[in-house]
Enzyme design. Structure first.
Site, PDB file in Angstrom:
ATOM      1  N   CYS A 130      -5.098   5.864  -3.776  1.00 51.85           N
ATOM      2  CA  CYS A 130      -4.614   4.566  -3.925  1.00 51.85           C
ATOM      3  C   CYS A 130      -3.156   4.744  -4.286  1.00 51.85           C
ATOM      4  O   CYS A 130      -3.026   5.130  -5.513  1.00 51.85           O
ATOM      5  CB  CYS A 130      -5.352   3.411  -4.645  1.00 51.85           C
ATOM      6  SG  CYS A 130      -4.434   1.950  -4.599  1.00 51.85           S
ATOM      7  N   CYS A 171       0.634  -1.235   0.171  1.00 52.61           N
ATOM      8  CA  CYS A 171      -0.034  -0.039   0.099  1.00 52.61           C
ATOM      9  C   CYS A 171       0.983   1.211  -0.197  1.00 52.61           C
ATOM     10  O   CYS A 171       1.523   1.367   1.039  1.00 52.61           O
ATOM     11  CB  CYS A 171      -0.961  -0.091   1.145  1.00 52.61           C
ATOM     12  SG  CYS A 171      -1.885   1.546   1.311  1.00 52.61           S
TER      13      CYS A 171
END
Length: 268
Positions: free
Chosen positions: A208, A73
């Site tokens: 994201c 991430c």
């Protein structure tokens, strides 16, 4: 005794960060889902657990709101780098990432993208640059693994795509044995992209980091953009620099919101 945590976000992609080097924790998937609940828990897109590492300055484990563990991430890596210091190496399931303080926030060396169909992974062989597949008007995407798997569709207007409906269908399609993150992107300039992301195990997200990396790489690979690329998401913008054969460098904000403590008695 409660579990101490930090609430942080990268462009609105929000995290509960627990430093298990200070206080070891053991959380089940049910515990993670309970903490993720935005009405009765703390609320987050991902839970981040920092652990000791023998290979880097620290190890980062990443759990989606559904309780499943994932490999990488980008936004969370910037937040952890901000917590740990200005020049750190962070071990993840997707590899070791290097974070540094930078103008505009934190820069992360995300490593080199992978394009082979086996490393995405896909269920069977195909050209990941121009995939001969489609779902209700979303056609011929590119696939990139940037520590976790992404599929990228370039469209005329990203906001016109019903990603809330198509995202879960594509995420769970049999073509993607480990599920997939779904990106819809519009080229708005030679080095500018608008992006929306359906994140595997999370849903629609305000930002994201790995999706921005995968989309910029796919655009450069297809000759649609030149780097560094500014990728604009609902939560803000990230700068992505990449050249073939080199690592991806992602730069963006990392914000500490507050610190708190989770009552372990409530978790049961």
């Amino acid at each position: 005794m409660g579990i101490a945590f930090h609430k942080m976000h990268g462009l609105g992609n929000d995290f509960v960060v627990i430093d298990a080097r200070v206080q070891p924790v053991s959380l089940s998937e049910a515990h993670i889902r309970a903490i993720a609940d935005r009405n009765t828990g703390v609320g987050f897109d991902q839970l981040i657990i920092i652990e000791a590492s023998t290979e880097a300055d620290a190890r980062m484990r990443i759990f989606n709101a559904d309780g499943g563990e994932v490999e990488a991430c980008g936004n969370a890596t910037r937040c952890v780098a901000r917590l740990l210091g200005s020049d750190v190496r962070i071990e993840t399931l997707g590899g070791i990432l290097h974070g540094r303080a930078a103008a505009g926030g934190v820069s992360i060396d995300m490593g080199q993208p992978r394009f082979d169909w086996q490393t995405i992974p896909l269920a069977y062989a195909m050209d990941t640059r121009d995939m001969p597949v489609g779902w209700d008007g979303l056609e011929r995407p590119s696939a990139v693994n940037v520590g976790n798997p992404h599929v990228v569709f370039f469209v005329a207007d990203t906001h016109a795509v019903p990603l809330d409906m198509l995202g879960p269908r594509i995420e769970t399609d049999a073509l993607f044995p480990e599920r997939i993150n779904v990106n819809v992107a519009t080229i708005t300039g030679p080095s500018a992209i608008d992006l929306r992301v359906w994140e595997r195990g999370v849903g629609l997200t305000r930002a994201c980091g790995t999706g921005a990396c995968a989309t910029a790489v796919a655009a450069i690979r297809l000759g649609l953009a030149t780097g560094p690329v500014t990728v604009s998401l609902p939560g803000g913008a990230l700068e992505i620099a990449w050249q073939p054969g080199e690592s991806i460098i992602m730069t963006g904000a990392a914000t500490h919101v507050f610190s708190g403590e989770i009552d372990t008695g409530w978790l049961g």
